[in-house]
Design an enzyme around this catalytic site. Structure first.
Site, PDB file in Angstrom:
ATOM      1  N   SER A  85       0.873  -1.399   0.326  1.00 12.42           N
ATOM      2  CA  SER A  85      -0.009   0.350  -0.127  1.00 12.42           C
ATOM      3  C   SER A  85       1.061   1.602   0.158  1.00 12.42           C
ATOM      4  O   SER A  85      -0.020   2.166  -0.467  1.00 12.42           O
ATOM      5  CB  SER A  85      -0.628   0.315   1.114  1.00 12.42           C
ATOM      6  OG  SER A  85      -0.162  -0.409   2.406  1.00 12.42           O
ATOM      7  N   ASP A 249      -5.051   7.939   8.932  1.00 13.88           N
ATOM      8  CA  ASP A 249      -5.306   6.959   9.814  1.00 13.88           C
ATOM      9  C   ASP A 249      -4.425   6.258  11.024  1.00 13.88           C
ATOM     10  O   ASP A 249      -4.585   5.379  11.816  1.00 13.88           O
ATOM     11  CB  ASP A 249      -5.957   4.982   8.661  1.00 13.88           C
ATOM     12  CG  ASP A 249      -4.098   5.453   7.677  1.00 13.88           C
ATOM     13  OD1 ASP A 249      -3.421   5.649   8.449  1.00 13.88           O
ATOM     14  OD2 ASP A 249      -3.815   4.408   6.972  1.00 13.88           O
ATOM     15  N   HIS A 252      -0.695   4.299   7.305  1.00 14.64           N
ATOM     16  CA  HIS A 252       0.345   5.337   6.129  1.00 14.64           C
ATOM     17  C   HIS A 252       0.540   6.399   6.175  1.00 14.64           C
ATOM     18  O   HIS A 252       0.217   7.126   7.103  1.00 14.64           O
ATOM     19  CB  HIS A 252      -0.744   4.663   4.950  1.00 14.64           C
ATOM     20  CG  HIS A 252      -1.588   3.673   4.834  1.00 14.64           C
ATOM     21  ND1 HIS A 252      -2.610   2.930   5.537  1.00 14.64           N
ATOM     22  CD2 HIS A 252      -0.500   2.187   4.418  1.00 14.64           C
ATOM     23  CE1 HIS A 252      -2.512   1.625   5.398  1.00 14.64           C
ATOM     24  NE2 HIS A 252      -1.433   1.256   4.396  1.00 14.64           N
TER      25      HIS A 252
END
Length: 320
Positions: A85, A249, A252
């Site tokens: 990601s 979040d 990240h």
């Protein structure tokens, strides 16, 4: 990571946490607690249905936006992004903030060439998924001129074998190098900077992540790639300004965090391609002492930005 390997690492961390307690069963109780924390953390880290902004296309020198890729669109260099990601840019609010875009635009400006960007990275991927990403590349066409791989954090949270994870990365680098691509690998980041991971688990995953990063660097060099030690390079900054460098979040990177990582990846990538005119490529630091990294730090002011275009150093959101 086999359960026995993870258990050994967790027990080592548990022993450190329980040191001096004088209780014979303290290490085992702490280990059990760590396993519960790991299960909970794995439910959050590396498992998301969010889709990063799409960023592929052909980037021209000085251009802010790409030309959509079609077979009749010319390009000089093909840059491909593999990994998880962080490679895909999860946490970015727009395509302009995605690390692949930052690298493609900066490489186009540095080389004065047209750079095609293709992204094979998948959110939630571990090193186990690199083979499939490289397979997908060969199905779509020939290898690129350059590849950037960002992977490792999910290997730690998924409790995969350090040795096997490094082997899988080395295999992917070898396949890309055999196809003629320059390969730059951003090794496992420091999960100890993620404040949302509770202690004592944070200390354990930080130790394991650093061990994985060292194994990744060795495997990358052995396969002919160029490792960039992101944990050593980014940890001081993330510790000093987590509210700016993490996305909403709390796991990240934010746009500013991705820009910081790209700033360290670009010189190695451009130099490997023979297009770096920014002076000597900085030597990566040796592994820093853990105690030094965890000292309180004074927050830093804004830094001069390396990349052109709109400012990306804004917070993508407040930590949840």
């Amino acid at each position: 990571m086999p359960r026995t390997s993870w258990r050994a690492a967790a027990l080592a961390g548990a022993t450190a946490v329980a040191a001096g307690s004088g209780a014979g069963g303290a290490s085992w109780l702490t280990y059990t607690y760590l396993m519960r924390q790991a299960t909970e953390a794995r439910g959050v880290i590396g498992r998301t249905w969010a889709k990063p902004p799409e960023a592929d296309g052909v980037y021209l020198p000085g251009a802010q936006s790409p030309v959509p890729w079609r077979r009749d669109v010319p390009f000089d260099l093909h840059l491909m992004i593999f990994g998880d990601s962080t490679a895909a840019g999860l946490g970015c609010a727009s395509a302009a903030e995605v690390p692949g875009v930052l690298l493609a635009r900066a490489l186009a400006d540095e080389s004065r060439r047209r750079v095609r960007l293709s992204t094979k990275a998948i959110a939630g991927a571990t090193s186990r998924g690199l083979a499939g990403q490289v397979d997908a590349m060969y199905v779509a066409g020939p290898p690129p001129d350059a590849a950037v791989i960002l992977v490792g954090a999910n290997d730690v949270t998924a409790k995969q074998s350090l040795h096997r994870s490094a082997q899988r990365l080395g295999s992917a680098v070898h396949r890309l190098r055999a196809g003629g691509a320059v390969v730059v690998v951003g090794t496992c980041p420091d999960l100890g900077v993620v404040g949302a991971i509770p202690q004592p688990l944070r200390t354990v995953v930080r130790t394991w992540g650093r061990q994985l990063a060292r194994a990744q660097a060795a495997a990358t060099r052995a396969a002919g790639g160029h490792p960039v030690p992101l944990a050593d390079l980014l940890t001081p900054e993330f510790l000093s300004a987590p509210d700016r460098l993490f996305s909403a979040d709390g796991f990240h990177p934010s746009a500013a965090g991705y820009e910081l990582a790209a700033r360290h990846l670009l010189p190695v990538l451009a130099a490997a391609l023979g297009h770096w005119a920014g002076g000597p490529v900085p030597e990566p630091p040796l592994t820093l002492a853990a105690a030094r990294l965890w000292l309180p730090r004074t927050r830093r002011g804004p830094r001069e930005r390396l990349f052109p275009g709109p400012a990306v150093g804004t917070v993508a959101g407040e930590i949840g």
